[in-house]
Scaffold this motif. Structure first.
Motif, short mmCIF file in Angstrom:
data_model
loop_
_atom_site.label_atom_id
_atom_site.label_comp_id
_atom_site.label_asym_id
_atom_site.label_seq_id
_atom_site.Cartn_x
_atom_site.Cartn_y
_atom_site.Cartn_z
N LEU A 173 -6.71 47.36 -40.92
CA LEU A 173 -6.11 46.11 -41.37
C LEU A 173 -5.99 45.16 -40.19
CD1 LEU A 173 -4.79 44.89 -43.98
CD2 LEU A 173 -2.59 45.54 -42.98
N TYR A 226 -10.24 44.65 -42.88
CA TYR A 226 -9.67 43.86 -43.96
C TYR A 226 -8.76 42.78 -43.38
CZ TYR A 226 -11.30 47.21 -47.48
OH TYR A 226 -12.08 47.99 -48.31
N ILE A 264 -2.07 47.22 -48.62
CA ILE A 264 -2.60 48.49 -48.11
C ILE A 264 -2.54 49.59 -49.16
CG2 ILE A 264 -2.04 47.87 -45.73
CD1 ILE A 264 0.27 49.81 -45.83
N PHE A 296 -5.55 53.12 -45.25
CA PHE A 296 -5.95 52.59 -43.95
C PHE A 296 -5.59 53.59 -42.86
CE2 PHE A 296 -5.81 48.86 -46.56
CZ PHE A 296 -6.75 47.98 -46.02
N ILE A 356 -4.13 49.49 -37.78
CA ILE A 356 -3.84 48.08 -37.97
C ILE A 356 -3.93 47.38 -36.61
CG2 ILE A 356 -1.35 48.50 -37.68
CD1 ILE A 356 -0.83 46.38 -39.81
#
Length: 252
Positions: free
Chosen positions: A17, A63, A110, A116, A119
């Motif tokens: 992320l 993302y 998420i 995920f 991050i």
């Protein structure tokens, strides 16, 4: 906004992320960090393949959600803008307006698009990243934030020009300390986020790593930074092996 159905945890794609800073957007941050993606994918996959408890992963996807709020809270209703924010207020004194909604937005993202493994956040996005790590570990509603998802804790976080929120409401986020390994990246010429602010976030973490670069308030792009990322990922995905080696050294 429509969310996709969650993918199976057995997917061969590792997901990361990416959270932008104040006055940016997901698309803007994507453009600013595209140069990192091939190298990060390569070094992350290399580290993941050495962890016999994970994978196998064959690729990495990044993302880029946009902030829940407009960067200018006084803009005319319905006015189109790509400048987004995670909250509004003085980080050293206030409860940040709108932050609870923004964090809930990220948690739902998420849960829907995950799982995920990590991050990466820049500035206010890094601060939100640390909050998300804390909530996923503690698995309860704290600091004014609701927690009601099933996503597991993250393997790692990279905080570029991140900082803590100093209002007492947010103390439970940082105490007990955040256990997710976090690489704290600090620009020595950054005039927007003081070094002391980023170091307070570092000191709120149980397993922090620290990297300084000669630069201002931006995402570094040097080979030295990529080498720091590689060392960090090696640390994250070889912690169990390293602990065994240390134990053998002690016994020898």
């Amino acid at each position: 906004m429509e969310f996709k159905k969650p993918q199976s945890p057995t997917s061969s794609c590792a997901k990361v992320l990416m959270l932008h800073g104040h006055g940016q957007s997901g698309q803007f941050f994507r453009c600013k960090t595209q140069f990192l993606q091939p190298s990060v994918e390569r070094i992350l996959l290399n580290s993941l393949r050495k962890d016999t408890t994970r994978g196998p992963f064959e690729s990495v996807e990044f993302y880029y959600p946009s902030g829940f709020l407009p960067a200018d809270p006084d803009r005319t209703h319905g006015e189109s803008t790509n400048m987004r924010a995670w909250g509004h207020g003085d980080v050293e004194a206030d409860r940040i307006q709108g932050l609870e909604f923004s964090v809930d937005h990220v948690l739902r993202f998420i849960e829907t698009h995950g799982p995920f493994i990590g991050i990466m956040g820049f500035s206010t996005g890094a601060t939100v990243a640390a909050i998300v790590c804390s909530l996923l570990e503690k698995r309860k509603s704290i600091g004014g934030f609701s927690f009601n998802i099933n996503h597991p804790p993250l393997d790692f976080a990279v905080s570029i020009s991140g900082f803590t929120l100093d209002h007492p409401t947010y103390t439970p986020l940082y105490s007990p300390k955040i256990e997710t390994p976090i690489l704290h990246v600090i620009g020595t010429l950054d005039t927007m986020i003081e070094e002391s602010q980023s170091l307070r976030l570092r000191d709120s973490c149980k397993d922090p790593s620290l990297y300084y670069f000669l630069g201002t308030h931006h995402v570094p792009r040097s080979d030295d930074f990529l080498n720091a990322l590689a060392l960090f990922f090696e640390h994250v995905y070889n912690m169990n092996e390293n602990k065994e080696d240390e134990w053998e050294d002690l016994e020898g």
